[in-house]
Write a protein that holds these residues in place. Sequence first.
Motif, PDB file in Angstrom:
ATOM      1  N   ASP A   8       0.797  -0.826   0.300  1.00  0.00           N
ATOM      2  CA  ASP A   8      -0.453   0.031   0.253  1.00  0.00           C
ATOM      3  C   ASP A   8       0.966   1.144   0.525  1.00  0.00           C
ATOM      4  O   ASP A   8       1.288   1.558   1.137  1.00  0.00           O
ATOM      5  N   VAL A   9       0.847   1.730  -1.248  1.00  0.00           N
ATOM      6  CA  VAL A   9       2.245   2.905  -1.498  1.00  0.00           C
ATOM      7  C   VAL A   9       1.302   3.716  -1.916  1.00  0.00           C
ATOM      8  O   VAL A   9       0.488   4.224  -2.592  1.00  0.00           O
ATOM      9  N   ASP A  10       1.055   5.253  -1.423  1.00  0.00           N
ATOM     10  CA  ASP A  10       0.698   6.064  -1.871  1.00  0.00           C
ATOM     11  C   ASP A  10       1.433   6.854  -3.197  1.00  0.00           C
ATOM     12  O   ASP A  10       2.829   7.315  -2.759  1.00  0.00           O
ATOM     13  N   HIS A  12       1.186   9.804  -4.767  1.00  0.00           N
ATOM     14  CA  HIS A  12       2.009  10.683  -5.027  1.00  0.00           C
ATOM     15  C   HIS A  12       3.521  10.509  -4.143  1.00  0.00           C
ATOM     16  O   HIS A  12       4.574  11.387  -4.952  1.00  0.00           O
ATOM     17  N   ALA A  13       3.518  10.155  -2.556  1.00  0.00           N
ATOM     18  CA  ALA A  13       4.561   9.739  -2.604  1.00  0.00           C
ATOM     19  C   ALA A  13       5.787   9.289  -3.706  1.00  0.00           C
ATOM     20  O   ALA A  13       7.009   9.160  -3.839  1.00  0.00           O
ATOM     21  N   VAL A  34       0.393  11.197 -11.226  1.00  0.00           N
ATOM     22  CA  VAL A  34      -0.533  10.349 -10.806  1.00  0.00           C
ATOM     23  C   VAL A  34      -1.560  10.069 -11.481  1.00  0.00           C
ATOM     24  O   VAL A  34      -1.671  11.131 -12.282  1.00  0.00           O
ATOM     25  N   LYS A  42      -3.793   3.045  -7.759  1.00  0.00           N
ATOM     26  CA  LYS A  42      -2.534   3.835  -7.998  1.00  0.00           C
ATOM     27  C   LYS A  42      -2.109   4.038  -8.505  1.00  0.00           C
ATOM     28  O   LYS A  42      -0.790   3.784  -7.989  1.00  0.00           O
TER      29      LYS A  42
END
Length: 67
Positions: A8-10, A12-13, A34, A42
Motif C-alpha cells: 500500500d504505497v501512496d 503521490h509519494a 499520478v 494507485k
Amino acid sequence: MPTTELRDVDPHAAVESLRAALTEVGIVFPSLGVDFANPDLKLVELGRVRADVAERLAEAIRRGGRE
C-alpha cells in the motif's frame, strides 16, 4: 527473486520519490505524475520520453544509479 506482493504505497509519494531519484541521475520525465483515471488502482503515469532519455534511464539502471 522479485516479489509480486502488492504494498500500500501512496502514488503521490511514489511519484515524488521517483522524480527525486531520476533527478539524481540527470533524467527528467516531463509527464511523470499520478494517474487520476482509476484512483483505486494507485497508478503512476510515466508518460512518454524521447529515445535518448530512455537510453539514459537504461544506463542508470544498469549501473545501479552510480555515476
